[in-house]
Each structure stands twice: as structure tokens, then as C-alpha cells.
Design a protein around this motif. Sequence first.
Motif, PDB file in Angstrom:
ATOM      1  N   LEU A 208       7.357  61.736  26.349  1.00 54.01           N
ATOM      2  CA  LEU A 208       8.781  62.046  26.232  1.00 54.01           C
ATOM      3  C   LEU A 208       9.452  60.855  25.564  1.00 54.01           C
ATOM      4  O   LEU A 208       9.357  59.730  26.065  1.00 54.01           O
ATOM      5  CB  LEU A 208       9.412  62.280  27.611  1.00 54.01           C
ATOM      6  CG  LEU A 208      10.947  62.369  27.630  1.00 54.01           C
ATOM      7  CD1 LEU A 208      11.437  63.609  26.894  1.00 54.01           C
ATOM      8  CD2 LEU A 208      11.476  62.351  29.061  1.00 54.01           C
ATOM      9  N   ASN A 209      10.089  61.089  24.452  1.00 55.64           N
ATOM     10  CA  ASN A 209      10.843  60.029  23.797  1.00 55.64           C
ATOM     11  C   ASN A 209      12.079  59.732  24.642  1.00 55.64           C
ATOM     12  O   ASN A 209      13.005  60.537  24.709  1.00 55.64           O
ATOM     13  CB  ASN A 209      11.240  60.461  22.380  1.00 55.64           C
ATOM     14  CG  ASN A 209      11.825  59.325  21.566  1.00 55.64           C
ATOM     15  OD1 ASN A 209      12.621  58.534  22.063  1.00 55.64           O
ATOM     16  ND2 ASN A 209      11.425  59.236  20.314  1.00 55.64           N
ATOM     17  N   GLU A 210      12.061  58.594  25.297  1.00 58.50           N
ATOM     18  CA  GLU A 210      13.145  58.245  26.219  1.00 58.50           C
ATOM     19  C   GLU A 210      14.476  58.101  25.496  1.00 58.50           C
ATOM     20  O   GLU A 210      15.548  58.239  26.098  1.00 58.50           O
ATOM     21  CB  GLU A 210      12.805  56.953  26.964  1.00 58.50           C
ATOM     22  CG  GLU A 210      13.736  56.594  28.102  1.00 58.50           C
ATOM     23  CD  GLU A 210      13.719  57.601  29.251  1.00 58.50           C
ATOM     24  OE1 GLU A 210      14.752  57.730  29.938  1.00 58.50           O
ATOM     25  OE2 GLU A 210      12.674  58.256  29.467  1.00 58.50           O
ATOM     26  N   GLY A 211      14.413  57.863  24.178  1.00 63.61           N
ATOM     27  CA  GLY A 211      15.646  57.818  23.402  1.00 63.61           C
ATOM     28  C   GLY A 211      16.382  59.145  23.422  1.00 63.61           C
ATOM     29  O   GLY A 211      17.615  59.190  23.362  1.00 63.61           O
ATOM     30  N   PHE A 212      15.635  60.264  23.514  1.00 64.07           N
ATOM     31  CA  PHE A 212      16.267  61.577  23.601  1.00 64.07           C
ATOM     32  C   PHE A 212      17.142  61.681  24.852  1.00 64.07           C
ATOM     33  O   PHE A 212      18.237  62.253  24.816  1.00 64.07           O
ATOM     34  CB  PHE A 212      15.212  62.686  23.657  1.00 64.07           C
ATOM     35  CG  PHE A 212      14.383  62.853  22.417  1.00 64.07           C
ATOM     36  CD1 PHE A 212      14.757  62.281  21.214  1.00 64.07           C
ATOM     37  CD2 PHE A 212      13.219  63.604  22.447  1.00 64.07           C
ATOM     38  CE1 PHE A 212      13.986  62.441  20.061  1.00 64.07           C
ATOM     39  CE2 PHE A 212      12.442  63.781  21.316  1.00 64.07           C
ATOM     40  CZ  PHE A 212      12.828  63.196  20.116  1.00 64.07           C
ATOM     41  N   SER A 295      14.829  58.511  13.270  1.00 68.22           N
ATOM     42  CA  SER A 295      16.003  57.632  13.219  1.00 68.22           C
ATOM     43  C   SER A 295      15.850  56.460  14.178  1.00 68.22           C
ATOM     44  O   SER A 295      16.162  55.313  13.843  1.00 68.22           O
ATOM     45  CB  SER A 295      17.276  58.415  13.565  1.00 68.22           C
ATOM     46  OG  SER A 295      17.545  59.417  12.612  1.00 68.22           O
ATOM     47  N   PHE A 296      15.377  56.747  15.380  1.00 64.36           N
ATOM     48  CA  PHE A 296      15.193  55.688  16.374  1.00 64.36           C
ATOM     49  C   PHE A 296      14.127  54.681  15.943  1.00 64.36           C
ATOM     50  O   PHE A 296      14.148  53.530  16.378  1.00 64.36           O
ATOM     51  CB  PHE A 296      14.770  56.282  17.715  1.00 64.36           C
ATOM     52  CG  PHE A 296      15.775  57.205  18.345  1.00 64.36           C
ATOM     53  CD1 PHE A 296      17.112  57.195  17.957  1.00 64.36           C
ATOM     54  CD2 PHE A 296      15.386  58.100  19.324  1.00 64.36           C
ATOM     55  CE1 PHE A 296      18.044  58.057  18.537  1.00 64.36           C
ATOM     56  CE2 PHE A 296      16.293  58.961  19.921  1.00 64.36           C
ATOM     57  CZ  PHE A 296      17.620  58.943  19.525  1.00 64.36           C
ATOM     58  N   TYR A 303      18.451  52.644  21.102  1.00 66.90           N
ATOM     59  CA  TYR A 303      17.544  53.789  21.152  1.00 66.90           C
ATOM     60  C   TYR A 303      16.148  53.416  20.654  1.00 66.90           C
ATOM     61  O   TYR A 303      15.157  53.985  21.089  1.00 66.90           O
ATOM     62  CB  TYR A 303      18.116  54.945  20.331  1.00 66.90           C
ATOM     63  CG  TYR A 303      19.463  55.396  20.817  1.00 66.90           C
ATOM     64  CD1 TYR A 303      19.597  56.113  22.010  1.00 66.90           C
ATOM     65  CD2 TYR A 303      20.625  55.097  20.105  1.00 66.90           C
ATOM     66  CE1 TYR A 303      20.837  56.518  22.469  1.00 66.90           C
ATOM     67  CE2 TYR A 303      21.867  55.496  20.552  1.00 66.90           C
ATOM     68  CZ  TYR A 303      21.969  56.208  21.738  1.00 66.90           C
ATOM     69  OH  TYR A 303      23.203  56.604  22.191  1.00 66.90           O
ATOM     70  N   PHE A 304      16.089  52.463  19.742  1.00 66.17           N
ATOM     71  CA  PHE A 304      14.793  51.970  19.265  1.00 66.17           C
ATOM     72  C   PHE A 304      13.990  51.419  20.432  1.00 66.17           C
ATOM     73  O   PHE A 304      12.807  51.755  20.614  1.00 66.17           O
ATOM     74  CB  PHE A 304      15.013  50.882  18.210  1.00 66.17           C
ATOM     75  CG  PHE A 304      13.756  50.138  17.816  1.00 66.17           C
ATOM     76  CD1 PHE A 304      12.932  50.610  16.814  1.00 66.17           C
ATOM     77  CD2 PHE A 304      13.404  48.945  18.464  1.00 66.17           C
ATOM     78  CE1 PHE A 304      11.779  49.933  16.448  1.00 66.17           C
ATOM     79  CE2 PHE A 304      12.255  48.262  18.108  1.00 66.17           C
ATOM     80  CZ  PHE A 304      11.433  48.753  17.096  1.00 66.17           C
ATOM     81  N   SER A 310       7.286  54.870  24.774  1.00 61.99           N
ATOM     82  CA  SER A 310       6.666  56.194  24.732  1.00 61.99           C
ATOM     83  C   SER A 310       6.023  56.463  23.381  1.00 61.99           C
ATOM     84  O   SER A 310       4.969  57.104  23.293  1.00 61.99           O
ATOM     85  CB  SER A 310       7.698  57.275  25.049  1.00 61.99           C
ATOM     86  OG  SER A 310       8.821  57.171  24.193  1.00 61.99           O
ATOM     87  N   THR A 311       6.628  55.949  22.316  1.00 59.74           N
ATOM     88  CA  THR A 311       6.055  56.142  20.981  1.00 59.74           C
ATOM     89  C   THR A 311       4.734  55.403  20.851  1.00 59.74           C
ATOM     90  O   THR A 311       3.746  55.942  20.317  1.00 59.74           O
ATOM     91  CB  THR A 311       7.047  55.659  19.908  1.00 59.74           C
ATOM     92  OG1 THR A 311       8.272  56.385  20.035  1.00 59.74           O
ATOM     93  CG2 THR A 311       6.477  55.876  18.510  1.00 59.74           C
ATOM     94  N   LEU A 312       4.687  54.173  21.330  1.00 61.04           N
ATOM     95  CA  LEU A 312       3.440  53.408  21.304  1.00 61.04           C
ATOM     96  C   LEU A 312       2.376  54.084  22.166  1.00 61.04           C
ATOM     97  O   LEU A 312       1.198  54.170  21.780  1.00 61.04           O
ATOM     98  CB  LEU A 312       3.692  51.987  21.799  1.00 61.04           C
ATOM     99  CG  LEU A 312       4.527  51.084  20.885  1.00 61.04           C
ATOM    100  CD1 LEU A 312       4.785  49.748  21.576  1.00 61.04           C
ATOM    101  CD2 LEU A 312       3.837  50.861  19.542  1.00 61.04           C
TER     102      LEU A 312
END
Length: 331
Positions: A208-212, A295-296, A303-304, A310-312
Motif C-alpha cells: 500500500l503506497n502510504e502516500g495515498f 508524482s510522489f 509524500y515522497f 512501501s515502494t522499496l
Amino acid sequence: MRLVKHPVLCNYYVTYRCNAKCAFCDIWEKPSPYITLADVEANLRDLKRLGVKVIDFTGGEPLLHRQLPEFLALARQLGFITTVTTNALLYPKNAEKLRGLVDMLHFSLDSIDRDTHDRGRGVACYDFVLESMRVAKELGERPDILFTVFRHNLADLERVYREITQPNGLILILNPAFEYGDVETGEQLSEAELDFLSAFGKRKGVYLNEGFIALRRDGGNHVAAPVCRAASTTLVISPHNELVLPCYHLGDQKFPINGQLFDLYQAPETQRLAALEGRLPACEGCTINCYMQPSFAVETSKYFWQALPSTLKYNWEKGTWKRLLPAGRGR
């Protein structure tokens, strides 16, 4: 601070046609041609020159295009990371042709209950998802389960995780529903529901992209201080071989490519429109995941940092992280 100044992703619509009628999507209502191999060859080479790393062959239902394996093979030959999301209706009979060509293969599944899933998709596809998982596993593929999260199916997450993704060694991707244009889901998750989703996203085998989540807590994109970088991170190519700006969901500017994608993207008029990303009236409150994710990734906003773990985690699991590094690294 902007870390990456070139586009990183291409959402390449192979057709708008679809063999499902999802209640939360209107793309299947659009008349559409199919993209051609000649256009794909020219556009992929220009996308490479522009610095794009990931090609998402999408739709509609991308497996409706009989030449999809050829597109994927060409993209892989050029060094792109490839991704395909499917409702799985056509995967079992096409699996062998797709074998080894898709880095990130996603099967859509929104409920543990057959009738609930099929009702939301407007077609009986639940059994095809399960069959596709079996076929993919036999071929040595590692698909993900893409779960579009609504308020009504939050309670299904636990069983999908325990009974489907974990026993099969698959990643469960949580995709919070979003609204756009005339498509309304009525899904504004409460703070408690966002808390639940955020906690669930930290489990092993869940992405889950926590930035969302953070963006939804903040009320989405705000035109006065936009976080969306749709047009500068993501190129959208339509089945009509057009460049769509600033994004598929909100964009009404379409430019015929005519074999000149590299020059077209860098043209002054195109760049002028791209500079309006996140600033158009329709961009206010936007939470469209397709464009927020890249974008993040390119700018060191809050947001980055929220999206980074989660992206890593996901790219480590999928083994794609080395191919996302600049040339000469990670070898």
C-alpha cells in the motif's frame, strides 16, 4: 526538490475496449481502435530517449489486443520494465504467450465472495482469477492480486490475504478507489477506515503506497500548491496514437503523434500544458493513484518520504529495483 526531471512512466492504452463493465469505471463505454505494432515500435524508441523506465500496457482490457505479447517483447528488448493489469478472463489461454514478458502482472480481485466480485465487475470473472493464479504459478510467474478498496469490501481484506495471497505466495496490492469526471464511487473513507487500511498495508506480502493515505487525509491535490506531477512524470498514449495531457482521466488535450513523440513531448505548446499539471480546476481534490504514485517518486515532498518504504518493499519483492537505478548501477 525535484529528483527526476524526465518522465518515468508511460500509460500506453492498447485499446479502450473491455470485456467487463466495472461499476467504478467508464472506459469500457468508449468506442476504440487497437494500437498498431508500427506505432508501438516508433513510440517505444522515443520513450526510451525521453528517459521513461516503465511501460504500463493498459486499457480497457489489454489482453483483448492479440499483439500484446509482441509489444511486451519489444519493450523488454529495449530495457523497459513492463506491467499489465487484467481482469483475468483471457489470461489462461494467453498465459504461455505472455510468459516471461511481464515484470509486474496484476490480477484484479475485489472480494473473497464470488458474487460480490462479479457484480462489481459486471461479468463473471472471479473463477478466472483463481484459474489464472494456478496457471501463472505453473509457468513460474509471480502475479500480484490488485484489490480495489471500497468501504463495502474492507472487511474482505483479511480473508483475501489469509486464503488467497498468502497461501499462494502472492503480493496483495491495495488500491484505494478514487473518483474522476462523471464516475463517482461515493467512497470517502473515514479516518478510522484509513487507519485500518494503513495498518493492513504494513503486513508482510501487502503493498500500500502510504502516500495515498496521507493525500486522502489532506483532502487530495490542491491547485494552489499541487502535489500532482502527472504530465511531467507520465506520458499517456491513447489507442488513437495521441499524446493525452495532462492525464487520461482529466485531460482533454490530445495531440496526434505521427511518429514524432520525442519532438512532440518537448514542443513549447506541450510543455506549456504540462506545466498546468495539478493546477487545472478539475485537479482540485484529485486522488487518482495512477498519477500520484509517480508524482510522489520524483520530488522530495512529505509524500515522497511516506511512499518510499512501501515502494522499496514492493520493488525488492519483485526484483525490479536494480533496473530502476541509473545505468551502470546495481549490476
